[in-house]
Design a protein around this motif. Structure first.
Motif, mmCIF file in Angstrom:
data_model
loop_
_atom_site.group_PDB
_atom_site.id
_atom_site.type_symbol
_atom_site.label_atom_id
_atom_site.label_comp_id
_atom_site.label_asym_id
_atom_site.label_seq_id
_atom_site.Cartn_x
_atom_site.Cartn_y
_atom_site.Cartn_z
ATOM 1 N N GLY A 190 0.774 -1.235 0.000
ATOM 2 C CA GLY A 190 0.000 0.000 0.000
ATOM 3 C C GLY A 190 0.802 1.279 0.000
ATOM 4 O O GLY A 190 0.250 2.354 0.290
ATOM 5 N N ARG A 191 2.089 1.201 -0.327
ATOM 6 C CA ARG A 191 2.909 2.414 -0.378
ATOM 7 C C ARG A 191 2.987 2.891 -1.825
ATOM 8 O O ARG A 191 3.437 2.148 -2.695
ATOM 9 C CB ARG A 191 4.317 2.153 0.153
ATOM 10 N N GLY A 192 2.566 4.134 -2.048
ATOM 11 C CA GLY A 192 2.578 4.657 -3.407
ATOM 12 C C GLY A 192 3.651 5.693 -3.644
ATOM 13 O O GLY A 192 3.826 6.167 -4.777
ATOM 14 N N ASP A 193 4.380 6.050 -2.608
ATOM 15 C CA ASP A 193 5.394 7.086 -2.716
ATOM 16 C C ASP A 193 6.461 6.828 -1.658
ATOM 17 O O ASP A 193 6.171 6.289 -0.581
ATOM 18 C CB ASP A 193 4.758 8.464 -2.498
ATOM 19 N N LEU A 194 7.714 7.194 -1.945
ATOM 20 C CA LEU A 194 8.796 6.955 -0.982
ATOM 21 C C LEU A 194 8.574 7.710 0.324
ATOM 22 O O LEU A 194 9.048 7.285 1.378
ATOM 23 C CB LEU A 194 10.148 7.359 -1.589
ATOM 24 N N ALA A 195 7.855 8.840 0.267
ATOM 25 C CA ALA A 195 7.595 9.606 1.482
ATOM 26 C C ALA A 195 6.717 8.839 2.465
ATOM 27 O O ALA A 195 6.683 9.163 3.656
ATOM 28 C CB ALA A 195 6.946 10.949 1.128
ATOM 29 N N GLU A 196 6.015 7.815 1.987
ATOM 30 C CA GLU A 196 5.132 7.026 2.852
ATOM 31 C C GLU A 196 5.859 5.853 3.508
ATOM 32 O O GLU A 196 5.306 5.188 4.391
ATOM 33 C CB GLU A 196 3.958 6.489 2.018
ATOM 34 N N VAL A 197 7.083 5.575 3.064
ATOM 35 C CA VAL A 197 7.796 4.384 3.534
ATOM 36 C C VAL A 197 8.318 4.597 4.948
ATOM 37 O O VAL A 197 8.832 5.673 5.294
ATOM 38 C CB VAL A 197 8.957 4.050 2.576
ATOM 39 N N ARG A 198 8.180 3.565 5.766
ATOM 40 C CA ARG A 198 8.696 3.583 7.139
ATOM 41 C C ARG A 198 9.792 2.530 7.283
ATOM 42 O O ARG A 198 9.918 1.617 6.469
ATOM 43 C CB ARG A 198 7.571 3.303 8.143
ATOM 44 N N GLU A 199 10.554 2.650 8.351
ATOM 45 C CA GLU A 199 11.652 1.698 8.583
ATOM 46 C C GLU A 199 11.135 0.270 8.643
ATOM 47 O O GLU A 199 11.786 -0.660 8.171
ATOM 48 C CB GLU A 199 12.399 2.053 9.869
ATOM 49 N N THR A 200 9.948 0.068 9.216
ATOM 50 C CA THR A 200 9.393 -1.286 9.311
ATOM 51 C C THR A 200 9.119 -1.884 7.929
ATOM 52 O O THR A 200 9.180 -3.105 7.760
ATOM 53 C CB THR A 200 8.099 -1.272 10.130
ATOM 54 N N ASP A 201 8.811 -1.018 6.956
ATOM 55 C CA ASP A 201 8.626 -1.522 5.595
ATOM 56 C C ASP A 201 9.938 -2.098 5.057
ATOM 57 O O ASP A 201 9.950 -3.145 4.398
ATOM 58 C CB ASP A 201 8.156 -0.397 4.666
ATOM 59 N N ILE A 202 11.019 -1.401 5.331
ATOM 60 C CA ILE A 202 12.319 -1.828 4.797
ATOM 61 C C ILE A 202 12.803 -3.090 5.495
ATOM 62 O O ILE A 202 13.285 -4.025 4.848
ATOM 63 C CB ILE A 202 13.344 -0.684 4.941
ATOM 64 N N THR A 203 12.662 -3.150 6.821
ATOM 65 C CA THR A 203 13.077 -4.367 7.526
ATOM 66 C C THR A 203 12.209 -5.557 7.110
ATOM 67 O O THR A 203 12.686 -6.688 7.045
ATOM 68 C CB THR A 203 13.003 -4.167 9.048
ATOM 69 N N GLY A 204 10.936 -5.296 6.807
ATOM 70 C CA GLY A 204 10.083 -6.371 6.307
ATOM 71 C C GLY A 204 10.546 -6.860 4.952
ATOM 72 O O GLY A 204 10.497 -8.070 4.666
ATOM 73 N N PHE A 205 11.001 -5.942 4.112
ATOM 74 C CA PHE A 205 11.528 -6.329 2.798
ATOM 75 C C PHE A 205 12.788 -7.173 2.948
ATOM 76 O O PHE A 205 12.952 -8.182 2.256
ATOM 77 C CB PHE A 205 11.814 -5.064 1.986
ATOM 78 N N VAL A 206 13.660 -6.777 3.864
ATOM 79 C CA VAL A 206 14.889 -7.548 4.095
ATOM 80 C C VAL A 206 14.544 -8.949 4.581
ATOM 81 O O VAL A 206 15.140 -9.947 4.148
ATOM 82 C CB VAL A 206 15.799 -6.827 5.110
ATOM 83 N N ARG A 207 13.569 -9.040 5.471
ATOM 84 C CA ARG A 207 13.153 -10.358 5.965
ATOM 85 C C ARG A 207 12.614 -11.222 4.832
ATOM 86 O O ARG A 207 12.901 -12.419 4.756
ATOM 87 C CB ARG A 207 12.111 -10.180 7.068
ATOM 88 N N LEU A 208 11.847 -10.604 3.923
ATOM 89 C CA LEU A 208 11.319 -11.331 2.770
ATOM 90 C C LEU A 208 12.453 -11.839 1.874
ATOM 91 O O LEU A 208 12.400 -12.974 1.384
ATOM 92 C CB LEU A 208 10.396 -10.412 1.964
ATOM 93 N N LEU A 209 13.470 -11.009 1.669
ATOM 94 C CA LEU A 209 14.607 -11.437 0.858
ATOM 95 C C LEU A 209 15.268 -12.685 1.439
ATOM 96 O O LEU A 209 15.640 -13.605 0.710
ATOM 97 C CB LEU A 209 15.640 -10.306 0.773
ATOM 98 N N ARG A 210 15.396 -12.695 2.750
ATOM 99 C CA ARG A 210 16.097 -13.809 3.410
ATOM 100 C C ARG A 210 15.241 -15.067 3.463
ATOM 101 O O ARG A 210 15.764 -16.176 3.392
ATOM 102 C CB ARG A 210 16.514 -13.397 4.826
#
Length: 335
Positions: free
Chosen positions: A59-79
């Motif tokens: 549900g993020r449509g712009d980088l300004a909406e991104v939070r740190e939890t989004d990024i850590t969730g992405f890293v977890r998905l990669l792993r």
């Protein structure tokens, strides 16, 4: 041409235009201003395409909406992987994190966002490879490849290899020794061996005393009596223990060549300057030595550095158990 390539790298899904534009601008910046290689750019495009897909799906449509939890969730998905992607190792996931961090840094600098949510996100730590040790039999074979003959350099080589394995010294420490750094204690009156001691100057100028046994002491005695005087005769009186053919101090490269030649002679592969040091530590722990004693002998500032060797011995214990214990195999009765 570059912009078109960047567009091709992120189009094809239903990502929000704001995300696509930010990634496109960042890739153009990397290509034009930073001059990244084509292969690196290709990897970044692939990583950021997946990141954009992840953000869009959350549900993020712009980088300004991104939070740190989004990024850590992405890293977890990669792993962990997903139905469409296999799990990534630490190095590959780390590269993706670098791309994501760079994207957010670029967005902040360009005024696209007013914060950098990726600032505190760190790449996964690659698994530290276990040190490579060789068996006692291979150590004996390696040292035995240097014949005990009346050739000065051969006697020197044997003394060097015996000392490296007998003390766990780094090659730089061994070639930095002076004759006075060796304390060769004589045999006791009752015929028993007295343990000799060598003084090393380790990393950061830290001194340590390391005992060494009969094999290394005999090899060093032979070298000092029957070989070093001949090598020193062509030099300028250096106090160095190990000398080259010109009478100067043996270099690290020269010592490495000695080890490589001995390994090649007996068909041992992947033997590095640290192999005898690793084998020294592993064999001590296999023999029941306390890890803190091994830490002192190796000159490690922290016991954590030494504890990596305990993983090697645990692996060895598993192998022995699996091969030797009658009920080690998980086979049900009657099968």
């Amino acid at each position: 041409m570059i912009a078109t390539t960047a567009e091709q790298g992120i189009q094809g899904g239903e990502a929000a235009p704001g995300l696509q534009a930010a990634v496109r601008g960042y890739l153009d910046h990397l290509a034009v201003e930073r001059g990244l290689a084509a292969n690196t750019l290709s990897s970044y495009r692939r990583d950021l395409r997946r990141y954009v897909e992840y953000l869009t799906g959350h549900g993020r449509g712009d980088l300004a909406e991104v939070r740190e939890t989004d990024i850590t969730g992405f890293v977890r998905l990669l792993r962990e992987g997903d139905p469409d992607h296999r799990p990534l190792g630490a190095n590959s996931a780390g590269r993706a994190v670098v791309a994501v961090r760079g994207l957010h840094r670029f967005a902040l600098r360009e005024g696209l966002t007013d914060a950098d949510p990726a600032q505190e996100v760190r790449p996964p730590t690659p698994r530290r490879p276990l040190p490579k040790a060789i068996s006692l039999h291979d150590v004996q074979t390696l040292i035995g490849a240097v014949e005990s003959v009346e050739d000065p350099r051969t006697l020197r080589d044997r003394a060097l290899l015996e000392l490296l394995y007998g003390t766990g010294a780094r090659i730089s420490e061994a070639v930095g020794l002076d004759v006075d750094d060796i304390d060769r204690l004589p045999m006791a009156a009752d015929g028993t061996d007295a343990v000799s001691v060598v003084r090393f100057l380790g990393k950061g100028g830290k001194e340590r005393l390391v005992p060494f046994g009969r094999f290394a002491r005999n090899a060093i005695d032979d070298y000092l009596v029957r070989a070093r005087p001949a090598l020193a005769a062509s030099g300028r009186g250096t106090p160095g223990l190990f000398l080259n053919a010109r009478g100067g101090r043996l270099t690290r490269q020269g010592a490495w060549a000695v080890l490589r030649a001995a390994a090649a002679r007996v068909g041992l592969r992947d033997v590095s300057p640290h192999t005898l040091r690793h084998s020294f530590a592993t064999h001590l722990l296999d023999g029941g030595a306390d890890v803190r004693v091994v830490q002192e002998l190796l000159g490690h500032a922290s016991v954590t550095t030494t504890q990596v060797y305990t993983l090697v011995t645990v692996d060895r214990l598993r192998e022995v158990y699996a091969a030797s214990h009658p009920r080690a195999q998980a086979v049900a009765p009657g099968r």
